[in-house]
Design an enzyme around this catalytic site. Structure first.
Site, PDB file in Angstrom:
ATOM      1  N   ASP A 188       0.831  -1.206   0.000  1.00 34.54           N
ATOM      2  CA  ASP A 188       0.000   0.000   0.000  1.00 34.54           C
ATOM      3  C   ASP A 188       0.869   1.260   0.000  1.00 34.54           C
ATOM      4  OD1 ASP A 188      -2.270   1.506   0.034  1.00 34.54           O
ATOM      5  OD2 ASP A 188      -2.826   1.071   2.102  1.00 34.54           O
ATOM      6  N   ARG A 207       0.381   7.586  -2.696  1.00 37.27           N
ATOM      7  CA  ARG A 207       0.877   8.649  -1.808  1.00 37.27           C
ATOM      8  C   ARG A 207       2.370   8.887  -2.000  1.00 37.27           C
ATOM      9  NH1 ARG A 207      -1.476   5.937   3.266  1.00 37.27           N
ATOM     10  NH2 ARG A 207      -1.925   4.363   1.687  1.00 37.27           N
ATOM     11  N   TRP A 208       3.113   7.830  -2.291  1.00 34.55           N
ATOM     12  CA  TRP A 208       4.548   7.964  -2.573  1.00 34.55           C
ATOM     13  C   TRP A 208       4.741   8.875  -3.783  1.00 34.55           C
ATOM     14  CZ3 TRP A 208       7.594   6.900  -6.819  1.00 34.55           C
ATOM     15  CH2 TRP A 208       8.980   6.804  -6.615  1.00 34.55           C
ATOM     16  N   ARG A 244       0.453   8.908 -10.392  1.00 35.43           N
ATOM     17  CA  ARG A 244       0.241   7.705  -9.579  1.00 35.43           C
ATOM     18  C   ARG A 244       0.922   6.468 -10.185  1.00 35.43           C
ATOM     19  NH1 ARG A 244      -3.454   7.405  -5.686  1.00 35.43           N
ATOM     20  NH2 ARG A 244      -3.766   5.208  -6.135  1.00 35.43           N
ATOM     21  N   HIS A 281       3.266   3.121  -8.895  1.00 36.96           N
ATOM     22  CA  HIS A 281       3.104   1.680  -9.123  1.00 36.96           C
ATOM     23  C   HIS A 281       4.364   1.091  -9.759  1.00 36.96           C
ATOM     24  CE1 HIS A 281      -0.935   1.988  -7.787  1.00 36.96           C
ATOM     25  NE2 HIS A 281      -1.397   2.639  -8.838  1.00 36.96           N
ATOM     26  N   SER A 291      -7.219  -5.723  -6.008  1.00 32.52           N
ATOM     27  CA  SER A 291      -8.364  -6.250  -5.258  1.00 32.52           C
ATOM     28  C   SER A 291      -9.642  -6.091  -6.076  1.00 32.52           C
ATOM     29  CB  SER A 291      -8.512  -5.494  -3.930  1.00 32.52           C
ATOM     30  OG  SER A 291      -9.015  -4.196  -4.178  1.00 32.52           O
ATOM     31  N   THR A 292     -10.698  -6.776  -5.665  1.00 33.62           N
ATOM     32  CA  THR A 292     -11.981  -6.639  -6.378  1.00 33.62           C
ATOM     33  C   THR A 292     -12.468  -5.183  -6.281  1.00 33.62           C
ATOM     34  OG1 THR A 292     -13.051  -7.479  -4.390  1.00 33.62           O
ATOM     35  CG2 THR A 292     -12.751  -9.039  -6.150  1.00 33.62           C
ATOM     36  N   TRP A 321     -11.396  -2.093  -8.987  1.00 30.46           N
ATOM     37  CA  TRP A 321     -12.098  -1.759 -10.237  1.00 30.46           C
ATOM     38  C   TRP A 321     -12.717  -0.365 -10.157  1.00 30.46           C
ATOM     39  CZ3 TRP A 321     -10.802  -4.576 -14.139  1.00 30.46           C
ATOM     40  CH2 TRP A 321     -10.555  -5.932 -14.000  1.00 30.46           C
ATOM     41  N   ARG A 366     -11.265   2.296  -9.382  1.00 30.97           N
ATOM     42  CA  ARG A 366     -10.277   3.343  -9.707  1.00 30.97           C
ATOM     43  C   ARG A 366     -10.484   3.863 -11.136  1.00 30.97           C
ATOM     44  NH1 ARG A 366      -4.726   2.350  -6.459  1.00 30.97           N
ATOM     45  NH2 ARG A 366      -5.772   1.881  -4.518  1.00 30.97           N
ATOM     46  N   LEU A 383      11.006 -20.731  -4.499  1.00 28.02           N
ATOM     47  CA  LEU A 383       9.953 -19.858  -3.942  1.00 28.02           C
ATOM     48  C   LEU A 383       8.676 -19.981  -4.781  1.00 28.02           C
ATOM     49  CD1 LEU A 383       8.966 -17.326  -2.262  1.00 28.02           C
ATOM     50  CD2 LEU A 383      10.031 -15.932  -4.055  1.00 28.02           C
ATOM     51  N   ARG A 413      -5.239  -2.262   8.445  1.00 25.59           N
ATOM     52  CA  ARG A 413      -6.460  -3.017   8.145  1.00 25.59           C
ATOM     53  C   ARG A 413      -6.103  -4.240   7.315  1.00 25.59           C
ATOM     54  NH1 ARG A 413      -7.900   2.184   6.887  1.00 25.59           N
ATOM     55  NH2 ARG A 413      -7.303   1.923   4.709  1.00 25.59           N
TER      56      ARG A 413
HETATM   57  C1  FPP Z   1      -1.597   0.100  -3.520  1.00 22.64           C
HETATM   58  O1  FPP Z   1      -1.163   1.439  -3.515  1.00 22.64           O
HETATM   59  C2  FPP Z   1      -1.070  -0.635  -4.632  1.00 22.64           C
HETATM   60  C3  FPP Z   1      -1.805  -1.276  -5.590  1.00 22.64           C
HETATM   61  C4  FPP Z   1      -3.272  -1.280  -5.609  1.00 22.64           C
HETATM   62  C5  FPP Z   1      -1.181  -1.972  -6.710  1.00 22.64           C
HETATM   63  C6  FPP Z   1       0.041  -2.763  -6.406  1.00 22.64           C
HETATM   64  C7  FPP Z   1       0.691  -3.073  -7.676  1.00 22.64           C
HETATM   65  C8  FPP Z   1       2.006  -3.057  -7.916  1.00 22.64           C
HETATM   66  C9  FPP Z   1       3.047  -2.819  -6.912  1.00 22.64           C
HETATM   67  C10 FPP Z   1       2.405  -3.274  -9.337  1.00 22.64           C
HETATM   68  C11 FPP Z   1       3.297  -4.394  -9.644  1.00 22.64           C
HETATM   69  C12 FPP Z   1       2.801  -5.713  -9.207  1.00 22.64           C
HETATM   70  C13 FPP Z   1       3.405  -6.869  -9.592  1.00 22.64           C
HETATM   71  C14 FPP Z   1       2.927  -8.143  -9.011  1.00 22.64           C
HETATM   72  C15 FPP Z   1       4.499  -6.890 -10.567  1.00 22.64           C
HETATM   73  P1  FPP Z   1      -2.233   2.591  -3.696  1.00 22.64           P
HETATM   74  O2  FPP Z   1      -2.309   2.939  -5.116  1.00 22.64           O
HETATM   75  O3  FPP Z   1      -3.528   2.158  -3.075  1.00 22.64           O
HETATM   76  O4  FPP Z   1      -1.587   3.741  -2.854  1.00 22.64           O
HETATM   77  P2  FPP Z   1      -2.362   4.941  -2.131  1.00 22.64           P
HETATM   78  O5  FPP Z   1      -3.223   4.316  -1.058  1.00 22.64           O
HETATM   79  O6  FPP Z   1      -1.256   5.753  -1.572  1.00 22.64           O
HETATM   80  O7  FPP Z   1      -3.167   5.651  -3.174  1.00 22.64           O
END
Ligand code: FPP
Length: 246
Positions: free
Chosen positions: A21, A25-26, A34, A38, A66-67, A70, A72, A132, A195
């Site tokens: 997560d 924000r990063w 955004r 990712h 996650s479900t 969608w 977003r 793994l 959570r």
């Molecule tokens: C949550 O941060 C992150 C996600 C919903 C996506 C995670 C996906 C990756 C790290 C991409 C690569 C994955 C693989 C398996 C190669 P957020 O966007 O909810 O952050 P925020 O809460 O700060 O908005």
């Protein structure tokens, strides 16, 4: 000095699950889009896989979509799917060389066909690897997993394949998407949120929970080692008292 030296090699968890997560924000904190968050998050996935290989952790499950995701913006969903496919293209060879098996949990039938095809290829080409097991949760939710198991159990009862009286924890587990995966001993969630967010609801019953304020793209190898050390300092009692644990 690296924290890896402080890790007890005899107390390594078999399965670590991660809610990645804080990518958004990063990115925001750095004035970036955004999707850049990712992309940086994908690097943390890579370094986490390396940590698991180094330490001999056998299962790593990451919550990639996650479900609820969608909801977003469409452009972000497409960007995430492109990133997933691009990462598989880029990394599959190395994953194979490192004897890593890729599995997917979740209802991937709802993903675009080009994504499904790529995932199936990655799963197929790594299915005999046994170092793994890297498990990607996609269009996954814990409630979906439980409801899906119930549907299949009900069908098997109706078809007289299964006796309702004989359903126990082992039977139920065998109907979950994680049927061949042990429950995680440790769940990590980054970004300061504390959570479970509909992740592995059934499987996390006895897991240790570790929360860190770091955003996922900043979750370095040293941060992972820190989480493992924290886990190793906990006493897992499973309902018993301390004196009963030897
Ligand atoms: C949550 O941060 C992150 C996600 C919903 C996506 C995670 C996906 C990756 C790290 C991409 C690569 C994955 C693989 C398996 C190669 P957020 O966007 O909810 O952050 P925020 O809460 O700060 O908005």
């Amino acid at each position: 000095m690296s924290l890896i030296n402080e890790i007890d090699k005899n107390k390594i968890p078999k399965h670590v699950a991660i809610i990645m997560d804080g990518n958004g924000r990063w990115a925001k904190a750095k004035g970036k889009a955004r999707l850049k968050g990712h992309q940086a998050g994908a690097n943390s996935v890579k370094s986490s896989i390396e940590v698991c290989s180094e330490l001999g952790i056998k299962f790593l499950t990451v919550y990639a979509f996650s479900t609820e995701n969608w909801n977003r913006p469409k452009s972000e969903i497409l960007g995430l799917m492109d990133l997933l496919v691009g990462t598989i293209d880029k990394e599959l060879k190395e994953i194979k060389n490192n004897n890593i098996k890729i599995s997917v949990i979740g209802d991937i039938s709802k993903l675009d066909t080009f994504v499904q095809k790529k995932l199936k290829l990655a799963v197929e080409e790594t299915k005999n690897n046994d170092a793994l097991n890297f498990v990607v949760a996609l269009n996954y939710s814990g409630r979906w997993d439980i409801i899906n198991a119930c549907k299949n159990i009900a069908q098997d009862c109706k078809a007289n394949i299964l006796d309702p009286e004989k359903i126990d924890e082992n039977t139920f587990k065998s109907y979950l998407s994680t049927n061949d995966i042990p429950d995680p001993e440790l769940l990590i969630r980054t970004s300061g949120e504390e959570r479970i967010s509909n992740f592995l609801l059934y499987q996390l019953a006895y897991s240790e929970l570790y929360f860190t304020p770091r955003f996922w793209p900043d979750f370095s190898k040293e941060e992972f080692y820190k989480a493992i050390i924290n886990y190793q300092n906990r006493e897992r009692r499973f309902g018993k008292i301390s004196e009963q644990l030897t």
